[in-house]
Design a protein around this motif. Structure first.
Motif, PDB file in Angstrom:
ATOM      1  N   LEU A  16       0.833  -1.212   0.000  1.00 51.76           N
ATOM      2  CA  LEU A  16       0.000   0.000   0.000  1.00 51.76           C
ATOM      3  C   LEU A  16       0.865   1.258   0.000  1.00 51.76           C
ATOM      4  N   GLN A  17       1.965   1.220   0.735  1.00 51.30           N
ATOM      5  CA  GLN A  17       2.869   2.382   0.738  1.00 51.30           C
ATOM      6  C   GLN A  17       3.471   2.596  -0.650  1.00 51.30           C
ATOM      7  N   SER A  18       3.811   1.521  -1.345  1.00 56.18           N
ATOM      8  CA  SER A  18       4.351   1.699  -2.697  1.00 56.18           C
ATOM      9  C   SER A  18       3.265   2.184  -3.656  1.00 56.18           C
ATOM     10  N   GLU A  19       2.016   1.767  -3.439  1.00 58.11           N
ATOM     11  CA  GLU A  19       0.898   2.295  -4.231  1.00 58.11           C
ATOM     12  C   GLU A  19       0.754   3.803  -3.989  1.00 58.11           C
ATOM     13  N   ARG A  20       0.940   4.209  -2.762  1.00 57.30           N
ATOM     14  CA  ARG A  20       0.838   5.626  -2.417  1.00 57.30           C
ATOM     15  C   ARG A  20       1.909   6.431  -3.158  1.00 57.30           C
ATOM     16  N   VAL A  21       3.127   5.906  -3.198  1.00 60.49           N
ATOM     17  CA  VAL A  21       4.222   6.570  -3.914  1.00 60.49           C
ATOM     18  C   VAL A  21       3.876   6.698  -5.395  1.00 60.49           C
ATOM     19  N   GLU A  22       3.354   5.640  -5.985  1.00 65.18           N
ATOM     20  CA  GLU A  22       2.977   5.661  -7.400  1.00 65.18           C
ATOM     21  C   GLU A  22       1.854   6.671  -7.648  1.00 65.18           C
ATOM     22  N   THR A  23       0.912   6.749  -6.723  1.00 63.67           N
ATOM     23  CA  THR A  23      -0.196   7.698  -6.864  1.00 63.67           C
ATOM     24  C   THR A  23       0.326   9.134  -6.837  1.00 63.67           C
ATOM     25  N   ALA A  56      -8.066   7.232  -4.955  1.00 65.90           N
ATOM     26  CA  ALA A  56      -6.967   6.293  -4.721  1.00 65.90           C
ATOM     27  C   ALA A  56      -6.393   6.472  -3.315  1.00 65.90           C
ATOM     28  N   PHE A  57      -6.129   7.720  -2.931  1.00 64.60           N
ATOM     29  CA  PHE A  57      -5.582   7.970  -1.590  1.00 64.60           C
ATOM     30  C   PHE A  57      -6.566   7.540  -0.503  1.00 64.60           C
ATOM     31  N   CYS A  58      -7.849   7.781  -0.716  1.00 63.34           N
ATOM     32  CA  CYS A  58      -8.848   7.373   0.283  1.00 63.34           C
ATOM     33  C   CYS A  58      -8.873   5.856   0.440  1.00 63.34           C
ATOM     34  N   GLY A  59      -8.810   5.135  -0.684  1.00 63.94           N
ATOM     35  CA  GLY A  59      -8.802   3.676  -0.623  1.00 63.94           C
ATOM     36  C   GLY A  59      -7.571   3.146   0.093  1.00 63.94           C
ATOM     37  N   ILE A  60      -6.421   3.736  -0.212  1.00 59.39           N
ATOM     38  CA  ILE A  60      -5.174   3.322   0.441  1.00 59.39           C
ATOM     39  C   ILE A  60      -5.254   3.597   1.938  1.00 59.39           C
ATOM     40  N   SER A  61      -5.677   4.807   2.300  1.00 58.02           N
ATOM     41  CA  SER A  61      -5.761   5.166   3.724  1.00 58.02           C
ATOM     42  C   SER A  61      -6.728   4.275   4.483  1.00 58.02           C
ATOM     43  N   LYS A  62      -7.857   3.982   3.863  1.00 63.84           N
ATOM     44  CA  LYS A  62      -8.855   3.123   4.507  1.00 63.84           C
ATOM     45  C   LYS A  62      -8.242   1.760   4.825  1.00 63.84           C
ATOM     46  N   GLU A  63      -7.541   1.181   3.846  1.00 58.43           N
ATOM     47  CA  GLU A  63      -6.951  -0.136   4.069  1.00 58.43           C
ATOM     48  C   GLU A  63      -5.796  -0.078   5.072  1.00 58.43           C
ATOM     49  N   VAL A  64      -5.010   0.995   5.031  1.00 59.16           N
ATOM     50  CA  VAL A  64      -3.921   1.155   5.998  1.00 59.16           C
ATOM     51  C   VAL A  64      -4.494   1.244   7.422  1.00 59.16           C
ATOM     52  N   LEU A  65      -5.597   1.962   7.569  1.00 59.72           N
ATOM     53  CA  LEU A  65      -6.220   2.066   8.894  1.00 59.72           C
ATOM     54  C   LEU A  65      -6.788   0.719   9.352  1.00 59.72           C
ATOM     55  N   GLU A  66      -7.279  -0.098   8.419  1.00 58.73           N
ATOM     56  CA  GLU A  66      -7.736  -1.448   8.774  1.00 58.73           C
ATOM     57  C   GLU A  66      -6.553  -2.277   9.277  1.00 58.73           C
ATOM     58  N   ILE A  67      -5.411  -2.152   8.600  1.00 64.87           N
ATOM     59  CA  ILE A  67      -4.199  -2.866   9.016  1.00 64.87           C
ATOM     60  C   ILE A  67      -3.781  -2.401  10.407  1.00 64.87           C
ATOM     61  N   LYS A  68      -3.843  -1.087  10.614  1.00 70.46           N
ATOM     62  CA  LYS A  68      -3.505  -0.523  11.928  1.00 70.46           C
ATOM     63  C   LYS A  68      -4.371  -1.165  13.017  1.00 70.46           C
ATOM     64  N   GLY A  69      -5.649  -1.277  12.768  1.00 69.19           N
ATOM     65  CA  GLY A  69      -6.564  -1.888  13.729  1.00 69.19           C
ATOM     66  C   GLY A  69      -6.254  -3.351  13.987  1.00 69.19           C
ATOM     67  N   LYS A  70      -5.949  -4.086  12.920  1.00 70.38           N
ATOM     68  CA  LYS A  70      -5.611  -5.505  13.083  1.00 70.38           C
ATOM     69  C   LYS A  70      -4.317  -5.676  13.866  1.00 70.38           C
ATOM     70  N   LEU A  71      -3.337  -4.831  13.578  1.00 71.60           N
ATOM     71  CA  LEU A  71      -2.073  -4.926  14.318  1.00 71.60           C
ATOM     72  C   LEU A  71      -2.306  -4.689  15.807  1.00 71.60           C
ATOM     73  N   TYR A  72      -3.167  -3.739  16.108  1.00 74.33           N
ATOM     74  CA  TYR A  72      -3.436  -3.396  17.505  1.00 74.33           C
ATOM     75  C   TYR A  72      -4.271  -4.485  18.195  1.00 74.33           C
ATOM     76  N   HIS A  73      -5.389  -4.854  17.561  1.00 72.47           N
ATOM     77  CA  HIS A  73      -6.352  -5.748  18.224  1.00 72.47           C
ATOM     78  C   HIS A  73      -6.046  -7.226  18.026  1.00 72.47           C
ATOM     79  N   ASP A  74      -5.677  -7.630  16.811  1.00 69.68           N
ATOM     80  CA  ASP A  74      -5.496  -9.056  16.528  1.00 69.68           C
ATOM     81  C   ASP A  74      -4.090  -9.563  16.871  1.00 69.68           C
TER      82      ASP A  74
END
Length: 150
Positions: A16-23, A56-74
């Motif tokens: 996702l970070q590399s997608e952000r760079v490309e965007t 594109a940025f909204c989609g990336i951010s949304k998924e990054v925030l989901e990852i953030k939540g999984k890292l914290y909770h799961d």
């Protein structure tokens, strides 16, 4: 032993970070093309580009925030979650500065006699460089901390 789910989540984050760079690259190319249409400017095409980039940025951010939540909770990794929180904040700042830079470049093109425009562009570029350096540090910390379990 680190789970494959954890590794997959980390790899998805890097992707996702590399997608952000490309965007960002596409955004910059699109803005340069827009400036070449001056002084009339093809605003309709540029507006469409901005819309697509925003999506594109909204989609990336949304998924990054989901990852953030999984890292914290799961995975009980508040340290990695915190890195992502800081990263998202800096990415927001970088996007705001990028938009500000694009407006400054157009103003400089429209008003070549205004010497302050060039100085403003340099100041914004400097802020972007500082923001990119901060992003790089956060990514290094994330990488170090995420690999500490291996």
């Amino acid at each position: 032993m680190v789970s494959t789910d954890f590794k997959a989540l980390i790899q998805r984050f890097y992707h996702l970070q590399s997608e952000r760079v490309e965007t960002y690259r596409l955004f910059e190319e699109g803005h340069e093309a827009y400036l070449r249409t001056g002084p009339q400017y093809d605003f309709d095409h540029y507006r469409q580009l901005v819309h697509e980039i925003t999506q594109a940025f909204c989609g990336i951010s949304k998924e990054v925030l989901e990852i953030k939540g999984k890292l914290y909770h799961d995975f009980d990794r508040p340290d990695l979650s915190e890195h992502i929180e800081m990263l998202q904040s800096k990415e927001k700042q970088k996007l705001e500065l990028t938009a500000k830079l694009q407006l400054a470049r157009q103003r400089a093109q429209d008003h070549p006699e205004d010497k302050g425009c060039g100085e403003n562009i340099q100041e914004i570029k400097h802020e972007i460089i500082k923001t990119k350096e901060a992003l790089s540090e956060i990514m290094q910390d994330f990488k170090y901390d995420s690999e500490a379990c291996d």
